[in-house]
Scaffold this motif. Structure first.
Motif, PDB file in Angstrom:
ATOM      1  N   ASP A   1       0.836  -1.198   0.000  1.00  0.00           N
ATOM      2  CA  ASP A   1       0.000   0.000   0.000  1.00  0.00           C
ATOM      3  C   ASP A   1       0.875   1.254   0.000  1.00  0.00           C
ATOM      4  N   LEU A   2       2.003   1.205   0.725  1.00  0.00           N
ATOM      5  CA  LEU A   2       2.949   2.324   0.724  1.00  0.00           C
ATOM      6  C   LEU A   2       3.464   2.576  -0.687  1.00  0.00           C
ATOM      7  N   PHE A   3       3.834   1.488  -1.364  1.00  0.00           N
ATOM      8  CA  PHE A   3       4.337   1.591  -2.740  1.00  0.00           C
ATOM      9  C   PHE A   3       3.292   2.194  -3.665  1.00  0.00           C
ATOM     10  N   GLN A   4       2.054   1.720  -3.580  1.00  0.00           N
ATOM     11  CA  GLN A   4       1.002   2.183  -4.472  1.00  0.00           C
ATOM     12  C   GLN A   4       0.678   3.660  -4.255  1.00  0.00           C
ATOM     13  N   ARG A   5       0.722   4.102  -3.002  1.00  0.00           N
ATOM     14  CA  ARG A   5       0.460   5.510  -2.720  1.00  0.00           C
ATOM     15  C   ARG A   5       1.562   6.389  -3.283  1.00  0.00           C
ATOM     16  N   LEU A   6       2.799   5.951  -3.157  1.00  0.00           N
ATOM     17  CA  LEU A   6       3.914   6.704  -3.723  1.00  0.00           C
ATOM     18  C   LEU A   6       3.810   6.745  -5.249  1.00  0.00           C
ATOM     19  N   GLU A   7       3.469   5.609  -5.831  1.00  0.00           N
ATOM     20  CA  GLU A   7       3.340   5.524  -7.284  1.00  0.00           C
ATOM     21  C   GLU A   7       2.259   6.481  -7.788  1.00  0.00           C
ATOM     22  N   GLU A   8       1.163   6.566  -7.053  1.00  0.00           N
ATOM     23  CA  GLU A   8       0.064   7.456  -7.426  1.00  0.00           C
ATOM     24  C   GLU A   8       0.474   8.922  -7.254  1.00  0.00           C
ATOM     25  N   ASN A   9       1.116   9.235  -6.127  1.00  0.00           N
ATOM     26  CA  ASN A   9       1.501  10.619  -5.850  1.00  0.00           C
ATOM     27  C   ASN A   9       2.550  11.144  -6.832  1.00  0.00           C
ATOM     28  N   TYR A  10       3.390  10.240  -7.328  1.00  0.00           N
ATOM     29  CA  TYR A  10       4.476  10.644  -8.223  1.00  0.00           C
ATOM     30  C   TYR A  10       4.197  10.297  -9.687  1.00  0.00           C
TER      31      TYR A  10
ATOM     32  N   SER B   1       3.114  -8.384   2.968  1.00  0.00           N
ATOM     33  CA  SER B   1       3.804  -8.093   4.231  1.00  0.00           C
ATOM     34  C   SER B   1       3.300  -6.797   4.864  1.00  0.00           C
ATOM     35  N   PHE B   2       3.516  -6.682   6.181  1.00  0.00           N
ATOM     36  CA  PHE B   2       3.069  -5.518   6.937  1.00  0.00           C
ATOM     37  C   PHE B   2       4.218  -4.953   7.775  1.00  0.00           C
ATOM     38  N   ILE B   3       4.117  -3.658   8.072  1.00  0.00           N
ATOM     39  CA  ILE B   3       5.037  -2.974   8.986  1.00  0.00           C
ATOM     40  C   ILE B   3       4.213  -2.365  10.104  1.00  0.00           C
ATOM     41  N   GLN B   4       4.727  -2.425  11.319  1.00  0.00           N
ATOM     42  CA  GLN B   4       4.059  -1.809  12.461  1.00  0.00           C
ATOM     43  C   GLN B   4       4.868  -0.570  12.868  1.00  0.00           C
ATOM     44  N   THR B   5       4.349   0.627  12.529  1.00  0.00           N
ATOM     45  CA  THR B   5       5.068   1.865  12.843  1.00  0.00           C
ATOM     46  C   THR B   5       4.134   3.054  12.691  1.00  0.00           C
ATOM     47  N   ASP B   6       4.655   4.258  12.846  1.00  0.00           N
ATOM     48  CA  ASP B   6       3.851   5.474  12.723  1.00  0.00           C
ATOM     49  C   ASP B   6       3.634   5.819  11.247  1.00  0.00           C
ATOM     50  N   ARG B   7       2.408   5.960  10.831  1.00  0.00           N
ATOM     51  CA  ARG B   7       2.079   6.172   9.421  1.00  0.00           C
ATOM     52  C   ARG B   7       2.519   7.559   8.941  1.00  0.00           C
ATOM     53  N   ILE B   8       2.283   8.581   9.746  1.00  0.00           N
ATOM     54  CA  ILE B   8       2.593   9.954   9.340  1.00  0.00           C
ATOM     55  C   ILE B   8       4.087  10.131   9.109  1.00  0.00           C
ATOM     56  N   LEU B   9       4.894   9.663  10.054  1.00  0.00           N
ATOM     57  CA  LEU B   9       6.344   9.811   9.934  1.00  0.00           C
ATOM     58  C   LEU B   9       6.886   8.990   8.774  1.00  0.00           C
ATOM     59  N   LEU B  10       6.392   7.755   8.638  1.00  0.00           N
ATOM     60  CA  LEU B  10       6.893   6.890   7.571  1.00  0.00           C
ATOM     61  C   LEU B  10       6.518   7.443   6.195  1.00  0.00           C
ATOM     62  N   ASP B  11       5.309   7.993   6.059  1.00  0.00           N
ATOM     63  CA  ASP B  11       4.900   8.584   4.784  1.00  0.00           C
ATOM     64  C   ASP B  11       5.834   9.724   4.394  1.00  0.00           C
ATOM     65  N   TYR B  12       6.171  10.571   5.361  1.00  0.00           N
ATOM     66  CA  TYR B  12       7.083  11.687   5.077  1.00  0.00           C
ATOM     67  C   TYR B  12       8.455  11.164   4.670  1.00  0.00           C
ATOM     68  N   ILE B  13       8.960  10.203   5.424  1.00  0.00           N
ATOM     69  CA  ILE B  13      10.285   9.635   5.166  1.00  0.00           C
ATOM     70  C   ILE B  13      10.377   9.076   3.747  1.00  0.00           C
TER      71      ILE B  13
END
Length: 242
Positions: free
Chosen positions: A100-109, A128-140
């Motif tokens: 989902d992270l990949f797809q959002r980046l692909e869409e945004n760019y 696969s899944f990651i357990q972490t803060d969504r806001i910080l990871l999205d920015y990173i």
């Protein structure tokens, strides 16, 4: 006793890093603001006093625009960091699907990727899944991909990779662009280092990666950059499994 000393030393080191980061951030904001407003004021005064012709005025506008864009990016990056310093901000761990992270980046760019004819690929387990803060990871990840696109040449590939190792989630963005020389790679998290233009003339203040490193530390992770001039760059984020 030794454990307490080690813990205290670690706290002191983290405090020193935080102070250096804040001082560097203030320095960049002060320098960039002075530069953009100083140039704009000088240009308008020259027009008012008629010491510059209309033709020369329009020749200088692209540089003023470039400076303004760089300054705006600095302000936006600084605002993102300030949100973690005031109010009731807390790191909130949530379950995030990696693909989902990949797809959002692909869409945004999508527009920038198409403009440079860059192919963006996913490599890893799509379930696969990651357990972490969504806001910080999205920015990173946004800032890392932004640099990958900026320094890639038309027609090249960029990979978004995920795997686990030593009880860590490892997310990497791999490009095959202009890369970074060994000298500048060692200075990349320092303040006052050189600012480079992207392959399509994109410009930045060099602040985003410094904030990325700060955000990664908030997630108790680490960042590693491997690069070779004219061969490309791999930026990896190592996050502890929760």
């Amino acid at each position: 006793m030794n454990d307490q000393i080690d813990e205290l030393q670690l706290k002191i080191e983290r405090l020193e890093q935080e102070i250096n980061f804040k001082n560097g951030l203030i320095s960049i904001l002060a320098h960039d603001s002075k530069e953009i407003f100083g140039n704009f004021l000088m240009l308008t005064e020259a027009v008012e006093q008629k010491t510059i012709g209309e033709e020369d005025f329009f020749k200088l506008l692209p540089q003023v625009k470039s400076d303004a864009q760089k300054n705006l990016q600095t302000v936006q990056d600084s605002t993102a960091w300030l949100k973690t310093q005031y109010g009731n901000f807390e790191v909130k761990s949530v379950k995030i699907m990696v693909f989902d992270l990949f797809q959002r980046l692909e869409e945004n760019y999508a527009v920038r990727l198409k403009k440079k004819n860059i192919n963006f690929h996913f490599k890893g387990d799509k379930n696969s899944f990651i357990q972490t803060d969504r806001i910080l990871l999205d920015y990173i990840l946004d800032k890392i991909l932004n640099n990958a696109v900026k320094y890639s040449l038309p027609g090249q590939d960029i990979y978004f990779q995920y795997f686990t190792e030593n009880n860590e989630d490892i997310v990497s963005v791999v490009d095959f662009g202009t890369g970074i020389s060994e000298k500048h790679l060692h200075e990349i998290f320092n303040y006052g280092n050189s600012v480079f233009n992207g392959t399509a003339g994109e410009i930045g203040a060099g602040l985003s990666l410094k904030i990325v490193k700060n955000f990664v530390s908030l997630l108790h992770g680490n960042i590693k950059i491997v690069s070779s001039e004219n061969k490309g760059t791999t930026v990896s984020i190592f996050l502890p499994k929760i």
